[in-house]
Design an enzyme around this catalytic site. Structure first.
Site, PDB file in Angstrom:
ATOM      1  N   GLU A   1     -10.157  -2.388 -13.340  1.00  0.00           N
ATOM      2  CA  GLU A   1      -8.829  -2.815 -13.081  1.00  0.00           C
ATOM      3  C   GLU A   1      -8.623  -2.476 -11.696  1.00  0.00           C
ATOM      4  OE1 GLU A   1      -5.487  -3.071 -11.935  1.00  0.00           O
ATOM      5  OE2 GLU A   1      -4.604  -1.881 -13.374  1.00  0.00           O
TER       6      GLU A   1
ATOM      7  N   GLU B   1      -3.607  -5.486  -0.385  1.00  0.00           N
ATOM      8  CA  GLU B   1      -2.697  -4.541  -1.125  1.00  0.00           C
ATOM      9  C   GLU B   1      -2.334  -3.305  -0.516  1.00  0.00           C
ATOM     10  OE1 GLU B   1      -2.962  -3.003  -5.919  1.00  0.00           O
ATOM     11  OE2 GLU B   1      -4.576  -2.815  -4.796  1.00  0.00           O
TER      12      GLU B   1
ATOM     13  N   GLY C   1     -14.333   0.567  -6.873  1.00  0.00           N
ATOM     14  CA  GLY C   1     -14.973  -0.207  -8.084  1.00  0.00           C
ATOM     15  C   GLY C   1     -16.295  -0.680  -7.747  1.00  0.00           C
TER      16      GLY C   1
ATOM     17  N   LYS D   1     -11.696  11.571 -15.844  1.00  0.00           N
ATOM     18  CA  LYS D   1     -11.572  12.269 -14.377  1.00  0.00           C
ATOM     19  C   LYS D   1     -10.408  11.842 -14.076  1.00  0.00           C
ATOM     20  CE  LYS D   1     -12.534  11.683  -9.849  1.00  0.00           C
ATOM     21  NZ  LYS D   1     -11.238  12.195  -9.554  1.00  0.00           N
TER      22      LYS D   1
ATOM     23  N   CYS E   1       0.012  -1.313  -9.983  1.00  0.00           N
ATOM     24  CA  CYS E   1      -0.925  -2.320  -9.939  1.00  0.00           C
ATOM     25  C   CYS E   1      -0.383  -3.413  -9.715  1.00  0.00           C
ATOM     26  CB  CYS E   1      -2.013  -1.940 -10.881  1.00  0.00           C
ATOM     27  SG  CYS E   1      -2.750  -0.280 -10.825  1.00  0.00           S
TER      28      CYS E   1
ATOM     29  N   GLY F   1      -8.307   1.573 -10.236  1.00  0.00           N
ATOM     30  CA  GLY F   1      -8.161   1.967  -8.816  1.00  0.00           C
ATOM     31  C   GLY F   1      -8.419   1.002  -7.798  1.00  0.00           C
ATOM     32  N   SER F   2      -9.245   1.242  -6.742  1.00  0.00           N
ATOM     33  CA  SER F   2      -9.278   0.405  -5.453  1.00  0.00           C
ATOM     34  C   SER F   2     -10.740  -0.309  -5.680  1.00  0.00           C
ATOM     35  CB  SER F   2      -9.599   1.293  -4.403  1.00  0.00           C
ATOM     36  OG  SER F   2     -10.711   1.925  -4.415  1.00  0.00           O
TER      37      SER F   2
END
Length: 492
Positions: A263, A396, A245, A187, A298, A240-241
């Site tokens: 990650e 972030e 996650g 995806k 990232c 992603g975020s």
């Protein structure tokens, strides 16, 4: 090359479908999402908005292919041949793939060519070459017993990848999963799906069996959730975020306890000591370490820790470099900083800049939206002088905003560097070899650069600690996520 880029940028893009079971198909309810280019805010095309029924179709196709064994039980040499062919096809169509991706997500072209198709081809080639070189073991058992340790593919792997480098990060997950013999359901991010849909066509052209690689596009809250909750997915790999996650871990607990590898980004410290071997180079590399791809990286070095004795002079160097960087049309090869990926992300970036000012941060350069007349989403490279207590030092941003934080001693630098929920990347600039090794040990991060920032190939792993996630992309260690160990205990 610029002439070729200019030709490709104007090519129409047909409405995109789902790739399931080796063929293109429409979503069951016909739903679509518009694709808007961050370059100028124009509509490029549409992608399918997959629902849970479409996800189930893709997973069933992947499982059927795995059980059939045309890929999972194929000889390593056969898998190697097809993976190498995929790499060749990516290289053949590299310029087309790069332009397609830039139109979709705004990465500057000079970087996209290397970081997207260039990196993806290298990743497929790396794992193709590893296929027949990673195998099981014989245990050192007693003489009348034979202990064998087999490596087997896990089955069906779901991969959810972000919008900043979709091909590069996608390949980090797809290539080792396929090399190990698994089937994959991918995806992409809804704002950066086009290059990965093109990759699906290349995989089919390379001879990958039907159902082994499937692509379902759509919204994270629908398509992503359906993957997370599916009872027949064995492993889910995500970049992603942190918020997403956490939800994926919850979905695993609510479904079949699928393994979830995450990650989740970082707030990476880039530490410059007064004895850095070349302060001019440190300033230039540090600027690119945060501002490339409009800060949407990232491992971006978003916290710059500078020793007090050189702080003002170094900040001036850095501000001058940032102010001189060319921001603009990412499809122009001379552009150094492209577009922010979406209007939503741009508004978040600008809000962080406003908050930094409200909290007392000192703006050294940037801070504003620019080129608004183009219809695209562009922001000046921005530098703030702040304290470790400010929001900008903790959260972030994922945009072109750098925080400069002062320190006096090595111990203070370590304390500030580690005062973060994240632990993905970091850097240390020093001429003192002993200090470099001490800092490598002391900093809690998955990657520590020394006298550079960024740059590592497939031979070394990438992964984080703390809330930057678990598991590793790249290197042979990535294969551990996509294989199971099976013990055979044989009485002789």
């Amino acid at each position: 090359m610029q002439d070729q880029i200019d030709r490709l940028r104007h090519l129409p893009i047909a409405p995109q479908s789902l790739f399931i079971g080796g063929d293109w198909s429409e979503p069951l309810d016909g739903a679509v999402l518009e694709v808007v280019s961050p370059i100028d805010g124009t509509r490029l095309t549409t992608i399918a908005d997959a629902g849970s029924g479409d996800v189930d179709r893709a997973v069933r196709a992947a499982r059927a292919a795995f059980d059939k064994g045309s890929w999972s039980k194929a000889a390593p040499s056969q898998r190697k041949k097809i993976l190498l062919r995929i790499a060749e096809l990516i290289e053949r169509d590299a310029l087309e793939l790069a332009v397609l991706g830039v139109r979709d997500n705004g990465t500057e072209m000079a970087m996209a060519l290397k970081a997207e198709p260039g990196s993806a081809a290298a990743t497929f080639r790396y794992y193709a070459e590893a296929v027949d070189k990673v195998y099981g073991e014989i245990a050192p058992t007693a003489g009348d017993v034979l202990g064998l340790i087999h490596r087997e593919p896990v089955g069906v792997v779901a991969a959810i990848v972000p919008w900043n480098f979709p091909m590069m990060i996608g390949a980090w997950k797809i290539a080792p999963a396929l090399a190990a013999g698994n089937s994959v359901v991918l995806k992409p991010a809804e704002v950066a799906s086009l290059s990965l849909l093109k990759l699906a066509a290349l995989c089919a052209e390379a001879g990958l069996p039907e159902g082994v690689f499937n692509v379902v596009t759509g919204r994270g809250a629908v398509t992503g959730e359906a993957l997370g909750l599916h009872m027949d997915i064995d492993v889910l790999a995500f970049t992603g975020s942190g918020g997403v996650g956490r939800r994926l871990l919850e979905y695993s607990a609510r479904s079949n306890l699928k393994r979830v590898y995450l990650e989740l980004g970082g707030k990476s410290p880039n530490i410059v000591f007064a004895d850095a071997p070349d302060l001019d180079r440190a300033a230039k590399v540090s600027a690119h370490g945060i501002f490339r791809n409009a800060g949407q990286v990232c491992v971006a070095g978003s916290r710059l820790l500078v020793q007090n004795s050189i702080r003002e002079a170094f900040a001036e160097k850095l501000a001058a470099i940032a102010a001189g960087m060319k921001v603009g049309d990412p499809l122009q090869l001379a552009t150094e900083i492209g577009a922010v990926s979406s209007e939503v992300q741009l508004k978040k970036d600008l809000a962080y800049a406003d908050q930094a000012l409200a909290e007392g941060g000192r703006l050294l350069t940037g801070g504003r939206r620019i080129l608004e007349e183009t219809g695209g989403y562009y922001m000046q490279p921005t530098i703030f002088d702040i304290t470790p207590q400010m929001t900008l030092a903790k959260e972030e941003v994922f945009g072109p905003i750098l925080s400069i934080i002062p320190f006096e001693t090595e111990a203070e630098a370590v304390a500030i560097a580690n005062a973060s929920d994240y632990g993905l990347a970091s850097a240390v600039w020093t001429s003192n070899l002993s200090r470099a090794h001490r800092m490598i040990r002391a900093i809690r991060a998955g990657v520590v650069h020394v006298n550079t920032y960024g740059g590592a190939d497939n031979t070394v792993p990438l992964g984080g600690v703390k809330q930057s996630g678990n598991g590793h992309d790249k290197s042979l260690h990535a294969l551990d996520k996509y294989t199971d160990l099976k013990t055979a205990w044989i009485q002789l």
